[in-house]
Design a protein around this motif. Structure first.
Motif, PDB file in Angstrom:
ATOM      1  N   LYS A   2    -101.394 -73.861 -86.675  1.00 28.18           N
ATOM      2  CA  LYS A   2    -101.666 -73.639 -85.271  1.00 28.18           C
ATOM      3  C   LYS A   2    -100.580 -72.779 -84.646  1.00 28.18           C
ATOM      4  CE  LYS A   2    -104.308 -77.844 -84.529  1.00 28.18           C
ATOM      5  NZ  LYS A   2    -104.461 -79.049 -83.712  1.00 28.18           N
ATOM      6  N   ALA A   3    -100.921 -72.205 -83.488  1.00 25.20           N
ATOM      7  CA  ALA A   3     -99.949 -71.406 -82.775  1.00 25.20           C
ATOM      8  C   ALA A   3     -98.747 -72.261 -82.431  1.00 25.20           C
ATOM      9  CB  ALA A   3    -100.577 -70.842 -81.500  1.00 25.20           C
ATOM     10  N   LYS A   4     -97.539 -71.762 -82.677  1.00 29.13           N
ATOM     11  CA  LYS A   4     -96.323 -72.525 -82.454  1.00 29.13           C
ATOM     12  C   LYS A   4     -95.430 -71.833 -81.445  1.00 29.13           C
ATOM     13  CE  LYS A   4     -96.188 -74.524 -87.105  1.00 29.13           C
ATOM     14  NZ  LYS A   4     -95.386 -74.671 -88.335  1.00 29.13           N
ATOM     15  N   ALA A   5     -94.648 -72.664 -80.749  1.00 28.55           N
ATOM     16  CA  ALA A   5     -93.657 -72.112 -79.844  1.00 28.55           C
ATOM     17  C   ALA A   5     -92.491 -71.601 -80.669  1.00 28.55           C
ATOM     18  CB  ALA A   5     -93.193 -73.189 -78.864  1.00 28.55           C
ATOM     19  N   GLY A   6     -91.833 -70.574 -80.211  1.00 29.96           N
ATOM     20  CA  GLY A   6     -90.691 -70.061 -80.942  1.00 29.96           C
ATOM     21  C   GLY A   6     -90.313 -68.688 -80.449  1.00 29.96           C
ATOM     22  N   LYS A   7     -89.229 -68.176 -80.977  1.00 30.03           N
ATOM     23  CA  LYS A   7     -88.734 -66.873 -80.567  1.00 30.03           C
ATOM     24  C   LYS A   7     -89.341 -65.796 -81.440  1.00 30.03           C
ATOM     25  CE  LYS A   7     -84.451 -64.342 -79.750  1.00 30.03           C
ATOM     26  NZ  LYS A   7     -82.976 -64.403 -79.835  1.00 30.03           N
ATOM     27  N   PRO A   8     -89.957 -64.763 -80.859  1.00 25.66           N
ATOM     28  CA  PRO A   8     -90.584 -63.732 -81.674  1.00 25.66           C
ATOM     29  C   PRO A   8     -89.557 -62.854 -82.365  1.00 25.66           C
ATOM     30  CG  PRO A   8     -90.650 -63.115 -79.373  1.00 25.66           C
ATOM     31  CD  PRO A   8     -90.115 -64.515 -79.416  1.00 25.66           C
ATOM     32  N   MET A   9     -89.915 -62.357 -83.542  1.00 25.01           N
ATOM     33  CA  MET A   9     -89.068 -61.411 -84.246  1.00 25.01           C
ATOM     34  C   MET A   9     -89.340 -60.020 -83.680  1.00 25.01           C
ATOM     35  SD  MET A   9     -89.703 -62.954 -88.060  1.00 25.01           S
ATOM     36  CE  MET A   9     -88.667 -61.712 -88.832  1.00 25.01           C
ATOM     37  N   TRP A  13     -95.836 -57.243 -80.427  1.00 28.58           N
ATOM     38  CA  TRP A  13     -96.609 -58.412 -80.020  1.00 28.58           C
ATOM     39  C   TRP A  13     -97.624 -58.038 -78.949  1.00 28.58           C
ATOM     40  CZ3 TRP A  13     -96.180 -62.780 -82.769  1.00 28.58           C
ATOM     41  CH2 TRP A  13     -95.049 -62.915 -83.588  1.00 28.58           C
ATOM     42  N   LEU A  14     -98.812 -58.610 -79.079  1.00 25.02           N
ATOM     43  CA  LEU A  14     -99.908 -58.321 -78.161  1.00 25.02           C
ATOM     44  C   LEU A  14    -100.327 -59.586 -77.434  1.00 25.02           C
ATOM     45  CD1 LEU A  14    -102.168 -56.136 -80.498  1.00 25.02           C
ATOM     46  CD2 LEU A  14    -100.350 -55.366 -78.965  1.00 25.02           C
ATOM     47  N   THR A  15    -100.808 -59.410 -76.216  1.00 26.82           N
ATOM     48  CA  THR A  15    -101.362 -60.534 -75.468  1.00 26.82           C
ATOM     49  C   THR A  15    -102.707 -60.932 -76.063  1.00 26.82           C
ATOM     50  OG1 THR A  15    -102.574 -59.143 -73.916  1.00 26.82           O
ATOM     51  CG2 THR A  15    -100.268 -59.668 -73.368  1.00 26.82           C
ATOM     52  N   LEU A  16    -103.237 -62.054 -75.598  1.00 28.60           N
ATOM     53  CA  LEU A  16    -104.550 -62.502 -76.061  1.00 28.60           C
ATOM     54  C   LEU A  16    -105.614 -61.442 -75.775  1.00 28.60           C
ATOM     55  CD1 LEU A  16    -106.315 -64.902 -77.157  1.00 28.60           C
ATOM     56  CD2 LEU A  16    -106.648 -65.554 -74.767  1.00 28.60           C
ATOM     57  N   GLY A  17    -105.585 -60.867 -74.574  1.00 28.97           N
ATOM     58  CA  GLY A  17    -106.573 -59.856 -74.214  1.00 28.97           C
ATOM     59  C   GLY A  17    -106.468 -58.614 -75.076  1.00 28.97           C
ATOM     60  N   VAL A  39    -105.424 -66.706 -87.915  1.00 26.01           N
ATOM     61  CA  VAL A  39    -104.540 -65.619 -87.507  1.00 26.01           C
ATOM     62  C   VAL A  39    -103.285 -66.253 -86.913  1.00 26.01           C
ATOM     63  CG1 VAL A  39    -105.655 -65.450 -85.238  1.00 26.01           C
ATOM     64  CG2 VAL A  39    -104.332 -63.519 -86.106  1.00 26.01           C
ATOM     65  N   LYS A  40    -102.132 -65.684 -87.224  1.00 26.53           N
ATOM     66  CA  LYS A  40    -100.870 -66.236 -86.744  1.00 26.53           C
ATOM     67  C   LYS A  40    -100.664 -65.902 -85.271  1.00 26.53           C
ATOM     68  CE  LYS A  40     -98.607 -65.794 -91.248  1.00 26.53           C
ATOM     69  NZ  LYS A  40     -97.493 -65.149 -91.994  1.00 26.53           N
ATOM     70  N   PRO A  45     -92.483 -69.124 -73.737  1.00 26.17           N
ATOM     71  CA  PRO A  45     -92.048 -70.308 -72.975  1.00 26.17           C
ATOM     72  C   PRO A  45     -93.039 -70.706 -71.886  1.00 26.17           C
ATOM     73  CG  PRO A  45     -90.191 -68.865 -73.377  1.00 26.17           C
ATOM     74  CD  PRO A  45     -91.415 -68.120 -73.847  1.00 26.17           C
ATOM     75  N   GLY A  46     -93.810 -69.744 -71.402  1.00 28.82           N
ATOM     76  CA  GLY A  46     -94.815 -70.049 -70.387  1.00 28.82           C
ATOM     77  C   GLY A  46     -96.128 -70.549 -70.955  1.00 28.82           C
ATOM     78  N   GLY A  47     -96.224 -70.655 -72.297  1.00 31.36           N
ATOM     79  CA  GLY A  47     -97.426 -71.190 -72.930  1.00 31.36           C
ATOM     80  C   GLY A  47     -98.478 -70.161 -73.288  1.00 31.36           C
ATOM     81  N   HIS A  48     -98.160 -68.871 -73.153  1.00 27.43           N
ATOM     82  CA  HIS A  48     -99.137 -67.823 -73.468  1.00 27.43           C
ATOM     83  C   HIS A  48     -99.038 -67.435 -74.945  1.00 27.43           C
ATOM     84  CE1 HIS A  48     -99.991 -67.386 -69.224  1.00 27.43           C
ATOM     85  NE2 HIS A  48     -98.693 -67.262 -68.975  1.00 27.43           N
ATOM     86  N   ARG A  49    -100.186 -67.158 -75.543  1.00 23.03           N
ATOM     87  CA  ARG A  49    -100.217 -66.761 -76.951  1.00 23.03           C
ATOM     88  C   ARG A  49     -99.826 -65.295 -77.102  1.00 23.03           C
ATOM     89  NH1 ARG A  49    -104.111 -70.591 -79.691  1.00 23.03           N
ATOM     90  NH2 ARG A  49    -105.090 -71.773 -78.008  1.00 23.03           N
ATOM     91  N   ARG A  50     -99.142 -65.015 -78.202  1.00 24.52           N
ATOM     92  CA  ARG A  50     -98.822 -63.641 -78.564  1.00 24.52           C
ATOM     93  C   ARG A  50     -99.166 -63.442 -80.035  1.00 24.52           C
ATOM     94  NH1 ARG A  50     -98.929 -63.392 -73.966  1.00 24.52           N
ATOM     95  NH2 ARG A  50     -97.376 -62.592 -72.472  1.00 24.52           N
ATOM     96  N   PHE A  51     -99.712 -62.256 -80.341  1.00 30.58           N
ATOM     97  CA  PHE A  51    -100.180 -61.945 -81.686  1.00 30.58           C
ATOM     98  C   PHE A  51     -99.497 -60.673 -82.175  1.00 30.58           C
ATOM     99  CE2 PHE A  51    -103.395 -64.240 -79.392  1.00 30.58           C
ATOM    100  CZ  PHE A  51    -103.900 -65.148 -80.303  1.00 30.58           C
ATOM    101  N   ALA A  52     -99.083 -60.669 -83.440  1.00 33.04           N
ATOM    102  CA  ALA A  52     -98.457 -59.483 -84.022  1.00 33.04           C
ATOM    103  C   ALA A  52     -99.541 -58.495 -84.441  1.00 33.04           C
ATOM    104  CB  ALA A  52     -97.605 -59.864 -85.225  1.00 33.04           C
ATOM    105  N   ARG A  53     -99.375 -57.231 -84.048  1.00 31.66           N
ATOM    106  CA  ARG A  53    -100.370 -56.222 -84.413  1.00 31.66           C
ATOM    107  C   ARG A  53    -100.532 -56.135 -85.923  1.00 31.66           C
ATOM    108  NH1 ARG A  53    -103.053 -51.898 -82.401  1.00 31.66           N
ATOM    109  NH2 ARG A  53    -102.187 -52.148 -80.311  1.00 31.66           N
ATOM    110  N   GLU A  54     -99.421 -56.295 -86.660  1.00 29.81           N
ATOM    111  CA  GLU A  54     -99.496 -56.221 -88.120  1.00 29.81           C
ATOM    112  C   GLU A  54    -100.419 -57.296 -88.691  1.00 29.81           C
ATOM    113  OE1 GLU A  54     -96.834 -56.378 -86.290  1.00 29.81           O
ATOM    114  OE2 GLU A  54     -95.343 -54.864 -86.869  1.00 29.81           O
TER     115      GLU A  54
END
Length: 206
Positions: A2-9, A13-17, A39-40, A45-54
């Protein structure tokens, strides 16, 4: 996973939209894929999902041209998982069945799933798998009619089964939209024929 909280590398990174537009799916489908680990994603911190383009590009490559047998097997596996979790024991059609009838219905639905897998795989035996599915539809109708279910209750039971299969395709499989649509059309054709055969049993004098 599942989507996890953490610091992005240091990645793009893309928003959900933005991510859903890259994949060509709606937001609810992408959320379901992230929750199912298809998909990873990470959460800000605000609870929004971010997705790596790769990661999205990898997903697109995997879903461009799936083999029919792979799609069929995934539908079979995910459909059975959903059936165990989503069947409502309080549904009128379910309450009307005794334990023996529920066992018989379960066996018939497994036969239907096997026939559907064969049908989706294609090839020279597709018509044979369709006929096997129609025969299973008649058996299902006979079991339900013998327990004095109405045609409406039988249709409700069948639509429950059909809904599980559709959900497996739309939320559990990482298919590109065109492959998803093709699978759903084939499933509709197959299950439509099965439903007709099941309801024919209720049209016969009892």
């Amino acid at each position: 996973m599942k989507a996890k909280a953490g610091k992005p590398m240091a990645r793009r990174w893309l928003t959900l939209g933005e991510a859903r537009r890259v994949l060509g799916v709606d937001a609810s489908t992408l959320r379901a894929w992230a929750d199912a680990g298809r998909v990873k994603a990470f959460r800000t911190p605000g609870g929004h999902r971010r997705f790596a383009r790769e990661d999205l590009q990898v997903l697109l490559q995997r879903s461009r041209a799936p083999r029919p047998v792979q799609v069929a097997r995934q539908i079979h596996r995910q459909g059975r998982t959903l059936a165990r979790a989503r069947t409502d024991p309080a549904a009128s059609w379910y309450v009307a069945l005794d334990e023996a009838a529920r066992t018989s219905v379960g066996q018939t639905c497994r036969t239907l799933m096997n026939s559907l897998v064969g049908y989706l795989t294609g090839g020279a035996r597709r018509r044979l798998h369709l006929r096997a599915g129609e025969q299973a539809g008649r058996r299902l109708g006979a079991v339900l009619a013998a327990r004095r279910l109405t045609a409406a209750q039988a249709a409700e039971a069948f639509l429950h089964f059909r809904g599980l299969i559709s959900e497996a395709v739309t939320t559990r499989l990482a298919l590109a939209p065109e492959h998803q649509l093709r699978a759903l059309r084939q499933i509709d054709t197959f299950l439509g024929r099965v439903l007709v055969r099941m309801l024919e049993v209720f049209a016969q004098p009892r």
